[in-house]
Motif scaffolding. Structure first.
Motif, mmCIF file in Angstrom:
data_model
loop_
_atom_site.group_PDB
_atom_site.id
_atom_site.type_symbol
_atom_site.label_atom_id
_atom_site.label_comp_id
_atom_site.label_asym_id
_atom_site.label_seq_id
_atom_site.Cartn_x
_atom_site.Cartn_y
_atom_site.Cartn_z
ATOM 1 N N GLN A 157 -23.313 12.141 26.592
ATOM 2 C CA GLN A 157 -24.480 12.330 25.615
ATOM 3 C C GLN A 157 -25.414 11.205 25.519
ATOM 4 O O GLN A 157 -26.682 11.440 25.558
ATOM 5 N N LEU A 158 -24.966 10.006 25.873
ATOM 6 C CA LEU A 158 -25.757 8.836 25.747
ATOM 7 C C LEU A 158 -26.766 8.787 26.810
ATOM 8 O O LEU A 158 -27.871 8.241 26.764
ATOM 9 N N GLU A 159 -26.169 9.171 28.102
ATOM 10 C CA GLU A 159 -27.238 9.228 29.168
ATOM 11 C C GLU A 159 -28.399 10.136 28.941
ATOM 12 O O GLU A 159 -29.549 10.139 29.554
ATOM 13 N N GLN A 160 -28.366 11.100 27.779
ATOM 14 C CA GLN A 160 -29.505 11.832 27.468
ATOM 15 C C GLN A 160 -30.184 11.364 26.373
ATOM 16 O O GLN A 160 -31.403 11.926 26.313
ATOM 17 N N THR A 161 -29.706 10.614 25.660
ATOM 18 C CA THR A 161 -30.412 9.833 24.433
ATOM 19 C C THR A 161 -30.877 8.586 24.684
ATOM 20 O O THR A 161 -31.857 8.041 24.387
ATOM 21 N N MET A 162 -29.990 7.959 25.301
ATOM 22 C CA MET A 162 -30.134 6.119 25.710
ATOM 23 C C MET A 162 -29.886 5.918 26.893
ATOM 24 O O MET A 162 -28.736 5.189 27.461
ATOM 25 N N PRO A 163 -30.536 6.360 28.056
ATOM 26 C CA PRO A 163 -30.100 6.180 29.579
ATOM 27 C C PRO A 163 -29.848 4.769 29.681
ATOM 28 O O PRO A 163 -30.623 3.927 29.431
ATOM 29 N N GLY A 164 -28.450 4.526 30.368
ATOM 30 C CA GLY A 164 -28.340 2.997 30.633
ATOM 31 C C GLY A 164 -27.599 2.164 29.693
ATOM 32 O O GLY A 164 -27.103 0.972 30.022
ATOM 33 N N ILE A 165 -27.695 2.614 28.285
ATOM 34 C CA ILE A 165 -27.176 2.003 27.328
ATOM 35 C C ILE A 165 -25.712 1.684 27.430
ATOM 36 O O ILE A 165 -25.326 0.541 27.033
ATOM 37 N N PHE A 166 -25.042 2.751 27.841
ATOM 38 C CA PHE A 166 -23.541 2.488 27.948
ATOM 39 C C PHE A 166 -23.011 1.288 28.822
ATOM 40 O O PHE A 166 -22.037 0.673 28.431
ATOM 41 N N ASP A 167 -23.753 1.073 29.895
ATOM 42 C CA ASP A 167 -23.417 -0.111 30.712
ATOM 43 C C ASP A 167 -23.694 -1.340 30.194
ATOM 44 O O ASP A 167 -23.222 -2.370 30.626
ATOM 45 N N LEU A 168 -24.420 -1.365 29.215
ATOM 46 C CA LEU A 168 -24.768 -2.887 28.521
ATOM 47 C C LEU A 168 -23.631 -3.342 27.357
ATOM 48 O O LEU A 168 -23.781 -4.347 26.786
ATOM 49 N N PHE A 169 -22.775 -2.535 27.227
ATOM 50 C CA PHE A 169 -21.535 -2.923 26.071
ATOM 51 C C PHE A 169 -20.221 -2.754 26.871
ATOM 52 O O PHE A 169 -19.743 -1.999 27.627
ATOM 53 N N GLY A 170 -19.323 -3.788 26.282
ATOM 54 C CA GLY A 170 -18.225 -3.752 26.618
ATOM 55 C C GLY A 170 -17.146 -2.422 25.896
ATOM 56 O O GLY A 170 -18.051 -1.941 25.061
ATOM 57 N N GLY A 171 -16.032 -2.290 26.398
ATOM 58 C CA GLY A 171 -15.098 -1.507 25.773
ATOM 59 C C GLY A 171 -14.610 -1.746 24.529
ATOM 60 O O GLY A 171 -14.765 -2.845 23.861
#
Length: 407
Positions: A157-171
């Motif tokens: 979902q995030l790749e469609q709303t905020m591409p690349g944002i997932f990789d900027l945060f830890g788990g």
């Protein structure tokens, strides 16, 4: 002596009474897993026990064998739960036809019990902390796997709303119980939420949010996020449905995190009473989760004859393929045994090689030695897993001997 072989199914079992020499005392019959039908079985076993020593043998079948084993144990009957693979290999050697029915299986289990009469381990569920810990650990790992699946859907979902944002945060941080990505998404869940502000405004907003949530106020991180948003191209417009969908995933992950934290805390409460708890936590590469997971998946090491038995239990022994002059050059591990134990061990190996050299560096140096010999990194880690188990067995058994708890 009389062996009662029980072939366990989901809600019923097939029972066979056998004496040495393949002498059938009572032909196979079915009983349901209810008190009404199990009590007559108990009574019959007690009658036979007046004249001869009697033992009940059944295969380990996930959770289905637990109810009947527990009921028989509560009635003072010797019960042994054996590895199904051992019985299967025994039957292959004894029976060339490989015929399989519930009646034949119960007979074969009884025959196995007579053959290994003196070595049959006694089932004991009462107060078994390892059993309770294993159940909780399996539940924890199930929740963890489910959380990973939900997280992958959120990432999509995030790749469609905020591409690349997932990789900027830890788990998710299991120690603090915080998840920075989820906290961020509750404030910003679309690129337009970010680029609607100027860079200076977003940096100030981000730092204020970080301080509010207990994170470090990092202006450079905020600038990186803003630059990523400015260059990103969303494929889904910003609308209430999109926001609601993302918040739904966030809510699911929040509940999964709460469950994981509660499960881990309960596991630690149980494991803390075990002698090896502190010792295992000091081993290199072992973290908060892997400590209790290792203890749960390995169980009581005193049940293993030696360190090699533990390695065989984990399925880490190499398969041997030789015939005449042929010798296989590549022998994979057999992978027969608890897959989750191997998974936890591999996680420990990954932590070892990805972080700085631990104080307890025996396994770390062993892995690096294997890599220096030209072994593939994965092969070196698998070798490290076996090395880790050898050290684990030696240290825990030494502890138990010092405490006078081992023979």
């Amino acid at each position: 002596m009389i062996c009662v072989g029980i072939d366990v199914s989901k809600r019923k079992s097939t029972v066979c009474f056998m004496a040495p020499g393949d002498k059938i005392i009572r032909r196979p019959f079915d009983v349901k897993h209810t008190k009404e039908e199990l009590q007559p079985l108990v009574d019959e076993i007690r009658v036979q026990a007046k004249y001869d020593e009697i033992k009940v043998v059944m295969e380990s079948t996930g959770v289905y064998h637990l109810s009947i084993a527990y009921f028989l144990q509560q009635n003072g009957i010797f019960v042994s739960v054996v590895n199904a693979l051992k019985v299967a290999n025994f039957n292959k050697a004894e029976n060339f036809r490989h015929t399989k029915t519930d009646s034949i299986d119960s007979t074969n289990i009884a025959r196995y019990g007579i053959a290994y009469w003196a070595k049959l381990p006694q089932f004991d569920l009462n107060g078994d902390k390892y059993f309770l810990l294993k159940r909780l650990c399996d539940a924890y790992l199930n929740f963890s796997e489910e959380r990973s699946r939900i997280l992958l859907q959120l990432q999509s979902q995030l790749e469609q709303t905020m591409p690349g944002i997932f990789d900027l945060f830890g788990g998710f941080d299991i120690n603090s119980g915080k998840d920075k990505l989820l906290d961020f998404l509750e404030r910003y869940c679309h690129i337009e939420d970010i680029i609607a502000k100027s860079e200076a405004e977003f940096v100030a907003s981000y730092c204020g949010w970080a301080k509010e949530k207990g994170y470090r106020s990092n202006e450079s991180k905020a600038a990186t996020i803003y630059a990523q948003a400015k260059n990103g191209i969303p494929s889904i417009p910003n609308n209430p449905i999109v926001r609601e969908t993302i918040m739904w995933y966030v809510g699911l992950l929040r509940r999964a995190d709460e469950t994981l934290m509660a499960s881990l805390t309960r596991m630690e409460d149980i494991a803390r009473d075990l002698p090896e708890y502190e010792l295992v936590g000091e081993m290199g590469g072992v973290g908060r989760v892997t400590r209790v997971a290792l203890i749960a998946q390995i169980g009581d090491v005193r049940r293993f004859k030696n360190k090699h038995s533990l390695i065989c239990f984990a399925g880490l022994t190499p398969s041997i393929h030789e015939s005449g002059k042929f010798r296989a050059l590549q022998n994979h591990i057999v992978k027969k045994g608890p897959a989750r134990l191997r998974k936890v061990l591999y996680q420990v190996m990954m932590l070892l090689v990805m972080h700085k050299i631990p104080k307890d560096d025996a396994v770390y140096r062993f892995i690096k030695k294997k890599e220096a010999e030209g072994k593939y990194k994965k092969v070196a880690k698998v070798a490290g897993m076996a090395k880790f188990l050898r050290i684990y067995y030696g240290r825990v058994m030494h502890l138990y001997r010092d405490l006078g708890l081992a023979a």
